[in-house]
Design a protein around this motif. Structure first.
Motif, mmCIF file in Angstrom:
data_model
loop_
_atom_site.group_PDB
_atom_site.id
_atom_site.type_symbol
_atom_site.label_atom_id
_atom_site.label_comp_id
_atom_site.label_asym_id
_atom_site.label_seq_id
_atom_site.Cartn_x
_atom_site.Cartn_y
_atom_site.Cartn_z
ATOM 1 N N VAL A 1 45.050 34.102 34.771
ATOM 2 C CA VAL A 1 45.934 35.048 34.091
ATOM 3 C C VAL A 1 45.396 36.466 34.253
ATOM 4 N N MET A 2 44.089 36.628 34.038
ATOM 5 C CA MET A 2 43.471 37.945 34.185
ATOM 6 C C MET A 2 43.534 38.417 35.639
ATOM 7 N N HIS A 3 43.341 37.500 36.547
ATOM 8 C CA HIS A 3 43.385 37.833 37.974
ATOM 9 C C HIS A 3 44.767 38.342 38.370
ATOM 10 N N ARG A 4 45.798 37.673 37.883
ATOM 11 C CA ARG A 4 47.166 38.097 38.229
ATOM 12 C C ARG A 4 47.473 39.476 37.646
ATOM 13 N N ILE A 5 47.039 39.740 36.414
ATOM 14 C CA ILE A 5 47.278 41.045 35.797
ATOM 15 C C ILE A 5 46.453 42.116 36.499
ATOM 16 N N ALA A 6 45.213 41.783 36.893
ATOM 17 C CA ALA A 6 44.356 42.755 37.579
ATOM 18 C C ALA A 6 44.953 43.180 38.913
ATOM 19 N N ARG A 7 45.653 42.260 39.589
ATOM 20 C CA ARG A 7 46.267 42.589 40.879
ATOM 21 C C ARG A 7 47.497 43.475 40.703
ATOM 22 N N ASN A 8 47.989 43.580 39.477
ATOM 23 C CA ASN A 8 49.184 44.367 39.195
ATOM 24 C C ASN A 8 48.785 45.823 38.929
ATOM 25 N N LYS A 9 49.374 46.758 39.601
ATOM 26 C CA LYS A 9 48.970 48.156 39.527
ATOM 27 C C LYS A 9 49.032 48.696 38.096
ATOM 28 N N SER A 10 48.017 49.495 37.742
ATOM 29 C CA SER A 10 47.960 50.213 36.448
ATOM 30 C C SER A 10 48.005 49.264 35.256
ATOM 31 N N SER A 11 47.360 48.112 35.368
ATOM 32 C CA SER A 11 47.388 47.122 34.297
ATOM 33 C C SER A 11 46.008 46.901 33.704
ATOM 34 N N GLU A 12 45.995 46.452 32.447
ATOM 35 C CA GLU A 12 44.746 46.334 31.694
ATOM 36 C C GLU A 12 44.791 45.112 30.795
ATOM 37 N N PHE B 1 37.065 44.838 27.685
ATOM 38 C CA PHE B 1 38.228 45.601 28.142
ATOM 39 C C PHE B 1 38.160 45.713 29.655
ATOM 40 N N GLY B 2 39.248 45.386 30.330
ATOM 41 C CA GLY B 2 39.293 45.496 31.779
ATOM 42 C C GLY B 2 40.399 46.432 32.209
ATOM 43 N N THR B 3 40.083 47.351 33.120
ATOM 44 C CA THR B 3 41.071 48.296 33.639
ATOM 45 C C THR B 3 40.655 48.725 35.037
ATOM 46 N N GLY B 4 41.608 49.182 35.800
ATOM 47 C CA GLY B 4 41.309 49.773 37.088
ATOM 48 C C GLY B 4 41.557 51.265 37.092
ATOM 49 N N SER B 5 41.864 51.803 35.928
ATOM 50 C CA SER B 5 42.309 53.187 35.803
ATOM 51 C C SER B 5 41.251 54.073 35.167
ATOM 52 N N ASP B 6 40.970 55.210 35.792
ATOM 53 C CA ASP B 6 40.080 56.195 35.180
ATOM 54 C C ASP B 6 40.650 56.682 33.859
ATOM 55 N N ALA B 7 41.967 56.914 33.825
ATOM 56 C CA ALA B 7 42.607 57.404 32.606
ATOM 57 C C ALA B 7 42.517 56.381 31.490
ATOM 58 N N GLY B 8 42.711 55.101 31.816
ATOM 59 C CA GLY B 8 42.600 54.052 30.813
ATOM 60 C C GLY B 8 41.192 53.928 30.274
ATOM 61 N N LEU B 9 40.215 54.055 31.164
ATOM 62 C CA LEU B 9 38.810 53.982 30.749
ATOM 63 C C LEU B 9 38.489 55.100 29.765
#
Length: 371
Positions: free
Chosen positions: A160-171, A251-259
């Motif tokens: 579930v986390m893997h699928r959300i992580a592959r989705n752009k701008s998701s956390e 907390f997991g994010t790929g976004s600088d803004a989210g971090l």
């Protein structure tokens, strides 16, 4: 446990963190431009352990305050809310709590179908039903925030986390309850394989015999799992209330803004109840609340001191890179704290600069040579 239960101090503090974070998250994701229109056609929030919507003391549960703060956000006029743009998904497994949640939301907000955002309340299991619901509602391809906030067992598959992580701008935010690290023996190995991504990843944590290190080992294991899932940044922290038991969040994010938004939310949480966010790496530092001790000249938070020493023990580094490490690797510290910390530590001789002259972000800093 009945339909309603008491709001624990750590949960109340966690809710304040969520509220602060969402107050920043919604405008970032729902901003519009006169030239390009909507920057993101759809934004989805998934609350996968929604609960009954209310606590014994009449405090609002997460679904209630999520909807309320969005509809009454100070920037709501600029968000252009619509049922096509904003989807709020609430999943609750227990039948009685699910029914209570529906009644609670309708009591607070009227007919859900008439709201300016799409609200979906389903009875189901977080691990089994999160991905199908996100698919059903067309969430993929646009930002998703998944809140996996169970009080008991963390049993949501890493897929579930893997699928959300592959989705752009998701956390994602995952909560470990206070008893998980002592009760996780109740989970069978297959469930742990699913949550942590395989036996080889979690058995070292299971072998940790020191009670005070066990929760650190498991939390760090889950952080690494989110990293393997694809989240570029993963923050782990212990929420310590003035009274009651702590909670543990990743907390997991790929976004600088989210971090940065999550860090800002931690510092803005009102500490009137004495809660604090501690970094699991620290062992000697006492929790001091969210008060910025740099307001007192010459003072330094013991947690920050311990973390900077840990990093410098690995070798010299520029102040700028130290700030990036604090931002991306520690629970609550930001880039701006690096220069302040080094300035104070330089005065007492606990760090040295690589060159003479003015201290700047480009300066190299290291621990003093051993005598």
């Amino acid at each position: 446990m009945g339909v309603l239960w008491k709001l624990e101090p750590a949960t109340a503090a966690k809710h304040r963190l969520y509220q602060r974070y969402l107050d920043a998250w919604w405008p970032i994701l729902l901003q519009t431009s006169q030239h390009t229109g909507f920057s993101r056609p759809r934004v989805t929030l998934l609350d996968a352990f929604a609960g009954p919507g209310r606590y014994e003391g009449n405090e609002p549960g997460s679904p209630v305050f999520i909807i309320d703060r969005l509809l009454n956000h100070k920037a709501v006029e600029r968000m252009h809310l619509s049922q096509k743009r904003v989807h709020l998904i609430f999943i609750e497994k227990d039948r009685a709590r699910h029914e209570h949640l529906l009644k609670e939301l309708e009591s607070q907000f009227g007919a859900l179908a008439d709201l300016p955002v799409k609200v979906v309340v389903r009875r189901g299991e977080a691990g089994r039903d999160s991905l199908p619901l996100l698919t059903e509602l067309g969430a993929w391809g646009n930002p998703i925030l998944g809140i996996f906030d169970s009080w008991g067992s963390v049993n949501v598959p890493l897929e579930v986390m893997h699928r959300i992580a592959r989705n752009k701008s998701s956390e994602v935010i995952t909560t470990f309850g206070p008893n998980w690290f002592s009760r996780r023996e109740e989970l069978n190995a297959d469930i742990l394989d699913s949550v942590f991504g395989g036996r080889a990843h979690w058995t070292p944590a299971a072998d940790e015999s020191r009670p005070d290190e066990r929760w650190r080992a498991w939390l760090n294991t889950y952080r690494h799992a989110l990293q393997r899932a694809g989240f570029g940044y993963q923050l782990q922290f212990q929420l310590v209330p003035r009274t009651g038991q702590p909670l543990y969040l990743v907390f997991g994010t790929g976004s600088d803004a989210g971090l940065r938004a999550m860090k800002d939310a931690m510092w803005k949480v009102d500490d009137r109840d004495g809660e604090s966010f501690k970094d699991p790496r620290t062992r000697g530092a006492e929790a001091t609340g969210q008060l910025d001790l740099f307001q007192t000249e010459g003072a330094i938070d013991p947690e920050l001191l311990e973390l900077v020493n840990q990093r410098l023990a690995q070798g010299s580094i520029t102040v700028e890179r130290l700030g990036h490490w604090l931002l991306t690797e520690t629970a609550r510290w930001t880039s701006s704290h690096a220069l302040k910390a080094v300035r104070v530590m330089r005065q007492d001789g606990s760090v040295v600069l690589g060159s003479t002259g003015k201290l700047t972000t480009k300066s190299w800093v290291s621990l003093p040579a051993a005598a």
